[in-house]
Design an enzyme around this catalytic site. Structure first.
Site, mmCIF file in Angstrom:
data_model
loop_
_atom_site.group_PDB
_atom_site.id
_atom_site.type_symbol
_atom_site.label_atom_id
_atom_site.label_comp_id
_atom_site.label_asym_id
_atom_site.label_seq_id
_atom_site.Cartn_x
_atom_site.Cartn_y
_atom_site.Cartn_z
ATOM 1 N N GLY A 100 0.780 -1.237 0.000
ATOM 2 C CA GLY A 100 0.000 0.000 0.000
ATOM 3 C C GLY A 100 0.810 1.285 0.000
ATOM 4 C CG ASN A 103 1.400 3.288 -5.766
ATOM 5 O OD1 ASN A 103 1.761 4.335 -6.308
ATOM 6 N ND2 ASN A 103 2.003 2.128 -5.978
ATOM 7 C CG LEU A 126 -11.427 -5.415 -11.019
ATOM 8 C CD1 LEU A 126 -11.448 -3.915 -10.768
ATOM 9 C CD2 LEU A 126 -12.308 -6.144 -10.001
ATOM 10 C CG ASN A 175 -3.963 -0.402 -12.783
ATOM 11 O OD1 ASN A 175 -3.780 -0.672 -11.598
ATOM 12 N ND2 ASN A 175 -3.270 -0.995 -13.743
ATOM 13 C CG HIS A 205 1.385 -1.525 -15.554
ATOM 14 N ND1 HIS A 205 1.086 -2.784 -15.061
ATOM 15 C CD2 HIS A 205 2.427 -1.676 -16.406
ATOM 16 C CE1 HIS A 205 1.919 -3.657 -15.613
ATOM 17 N NE2 HIS A 205 2.731 -3.015 -16.427
ATOM 18 C CD GLU A 241 -13.300 -3.666 -23.065
ATOM 19 O OE1 GLU A 241 -13.585 -2.800 -22.212
ATOM 20 O OE2 GLU A 241 -13.173 -3.401 -24.275
ATOM 21 C CB ALA A 299 7.319 7.030 -12.092
#
Ligand code: GAR
Length: 205
Positions: free
Chosen positions: A14, A16, A96, A110, A112, A150, A182
């Site tokens: 956690g 982030n 998801l 999100n 990444h 998706e 970043a």
């Protein structure tokens, strides 16, 4: 001012989530408020961070729910009950399905740990991403914040930041540098951007 209500989905340490909490405290995030933390792992240290910050939290595991569908329904229910406007995946290690993502177009973010479209998609998460970047021998990597649809790691890109790879990097060293230089910057910045849009579109009615 009416703020966008944010749910942060987590699985592990956690850091982030912590960057988002700190950004809210410092005013980098001013249009949104973190209203709920959901973990898919009861041992996630992120839950302790939520508790320390006085944020409501919940644990939803696939094992207890019995299926992907029931797992996603339970998360949707929490999102509804807590009146959430924006979902932020911050180290959430579960993909998801379209069943979930189609209910929240441009309302799921999100982070990444690479420059998409490199080292992304199914199977690329956490340390694995940095291992692959080092194996390939790229000289620059970074992080990306994107909308979630998706396609795993396939939604519209909001922000990216490049990070240099250095001689002697290990996956762990590189992961830490990508986070510091970043992820912890662009995730709060993108969260504020989208929260601001949500609030202003609400005001326009
Ligand atoms: C972060 O590096 C995040 O970008 C990555 O996992 C780490 C979680 O750290 N996420 C993914 O790989 C998702 N595909 P944190 O729990 O300390 O925020």
């Amino acid at each position: 001012m009416d703020k966008a209500r944010i749910a942060v989905l987590v699985s592990g340490g956690g850091t982030n989530l912590q960057a988002l909490i700190d950004a809210q405290r410092s005013g980098v995030i001013s249009s949104g408020e973190i209203s709920l933390v959901i973990a898919n792992n009861p041992d996630a240290y992120a839950l302790t961070r939520a508790d320390s910050a006085g944020i409501a939290r919940a644990v939803v595991t696939k094992r207890e729910c019995g299926s992907q569908e029931a797992f996603e329904e339970k998360i949707k229910e929490l999102i509804k009950v807590h009146n959430i406007d924006l979902i932020v995946l911050a180290g959430f290690m579960s993909i998801l399905s379209e069943n979930f993502t189609r209910d929240f177009p441009e309302r799921i973010l999100n982070v990444h740990p690479s420059l998409i479209p490199s080292f992304c998609g199914k199977g690329y998460y956490g340390l694995r991403v940095h291992e692959e970047a080092l194996k390939y021998g790229v000289k620059v990597t970074g992080a990306t914040v994107h909308f979630v649809n998706e396609i795993p790691d396939g939604g519209k890109i909001l922000l990216q930041k490049a990070v240099e790879i250095q001689e002697g990097d290990t996956p762990e060293i590189l992961q830490r540098r990508v986070m510091e230089q970043a992820e912890w910057k662009i995730l709060p910045a993108a969260t504020e951007m989208v929260s601001k849009d949500i609030v202003s579109s609400r005001q326009k009615g």
